[in-house]
Scaffold this active site. Sequence first.
Site, PDB file in Angstrom:
ATOM      1  CB  THR A  47       2.050  -2.326  10.978  1.00  0.00           C
ATOM      2  OG1 THR A  47       0.867  -2.807  10.310  1.00  0.00           O
ATOM      3  CG2 THR A  47       1.763  -0.998  11.654  1.00  0.00           C
ATOM      4  N   GLY A  48       2.914  -3.930   8.257  1.00  0.00           N
ATOM      5  CA  GLY A  48       2.941  -5.307   7.741  1.00  0.00           C
ATOM      6  C   GLY A  48       1.792  -6.147   8.269  1.00  0.00           C
ATOM      7  CG  HIS A  61      10.664 -24.605  11.557  1.00  0.00           C
ATOM      8  ND1 HIS A  61      10.767 -24.547  12.928  1.00  0.00           N
ATOM      9  CD2 HIS A  61      11.862 -25.073  11.123  1.00  0.00           C
ATOM     10  CE1 HIS A  61      11.969 -24.953  13.306  1.00  0.00           C
ATOM     11  NE2 HIS A  61      12.657 -25.275  12.224  1.00  0.00           N
ATOM     12  CG  ASP A  88      -0.340   0.245   2.530  1.00  0.00           C
ATOM     13  OD1 ASP A  88       0.910   0.361   2.596  1.00  0.00           O
ATOM     14  OD2 ASP A  88      -1.078   0.340   3.536  1.00  0.00           O
ATOM     15  CB  CYS A 139       0.945  -2.362   4.678  1.00  0.00           C
ATOM     16  SG  CYS A 139       0.667  -3.298   6.179  1.00  0.00           S
ATOM     17  NE  ARG A 179       3.356   4.508   7.448  1.00  0.00           N
ATOM     18  CZ  ARG A 179       2.057   4.672   7.208  1.00  0.00           C
ATOM     19  NH1 ARG A 179       1.164   4.217   8.070  1.00  0.00           N
ATOM     20  NH2 ARG A 179       1.651   5.289   6.117  1.00  0.00           N
ATOM     21  CG  HIS A 193       9.164 -28.425  10.114  1.00  0.00           C
ATOM     22  ND1 HIS A 193       8.921 -27.929  11.373  1.00  0.00           N
ATOM     23  CD2 HIS A 193      10.487 -28.733  10.083  1.00  0.00           C
ATOM     24  CE1 HIS A 193      10.041 -27.904  12.064  1.00  0.00           C
ATOM     25  NE2 HIS A 193      11.015 -28.385  11.308  1.00  0.00           N
TER      26      HIS A 193
HETATM   27  C1  RB5 Z   1      -1.961   2.802   6.371  1.00  0.00           C
HETATM   28  O1  RB5 Z   1      -2.019   4.022   7.001  1.00  0.00           O
HETATM   29  C2  RB5 Z   1      -1.685   1.686   7.390  1.00  0.00           C
HETATM   30  O2  RB5 Z   1      -2.821   1.496   8.180  1.00  0.00           O
HETATM   31  C3  RB5 Z   1      -1.277   0.427   6.708  1.00  0.00           C
HETATM   32  O3  RB5 Z   1      -0.146   0.652   5.929  1.00  0.00           O
HETATM   33  C4  RB5 Z   1      -0.918  -0.743   7.607  1.00  0.00           C
HETATM   34  O4  RB5 Z   1      -0.028  -0.372   8.593  1.00  0.00           O
HETATM   35  C5  RB5 Z   1      -2.075  -1.510   8.128  1.00  0.00           C
HETATM   36  O5  RB5 Z   1      -1.933  -2.546   8.778  1.00  0.00           O
END
Ligand code: RB5
Length: 149
Positions: free
Chosen positions: A67-68, A98, A8, A65, A109, A133
């Site tokens: 946080t992923g 595994h 994203d 994204c 981020r 596994h």
């Molecule tokens: C976008 O602002 C943020 O919510 C997205 O990149 C992600 O961290 C969501 O899990």
Amino acid sequence: MKIAIGSDHGGFPLKEMIKEHLQQKDIEIKDFGTDSEASCNYADFAEAVGEAVVSGTYDKGILICGTGIGISIAANKIPGIRCALVGDCFSAKATRQHNDTNVLALGARVIGSGLALEIVDAWLGTEFEGGRHQLRIDKITEIEKKYCR
Ligand code: RB5
């Protein structure tokens, strides 16, 4: 090896770095977007990359994204996708050995780009160990069959 990648807006700059890094290693990579830092929805790219992997068109996927977390949750809704959100090199290797993960998720981020590239290399360079596994993955597949109708 053919890699599908997507992110994203929060993951866009890191996606571009990972693409360049893999292209320098002559790894074939297909970008499923996004193509800018304009706000968008991570589930769209999780679905596109996940579909590309479960269909067999691409060997593995990489999703990014902020946080992923959101993008990994979305990818794991696709039967056959085993997506791990990874923030260290030990886990990157272990989740291949595994869990036979076929999609790697990263939080742009959360971790720096240097660590992210090392995680990508560790994940792509590690094979599944099979054996006990595989039995555990078979149980995951049974859960999918039970609940994904
Ligand atoms: C976008 O602002 C943020 O919510 C997205 O990149 C992600 O961290 C969501 O899990």
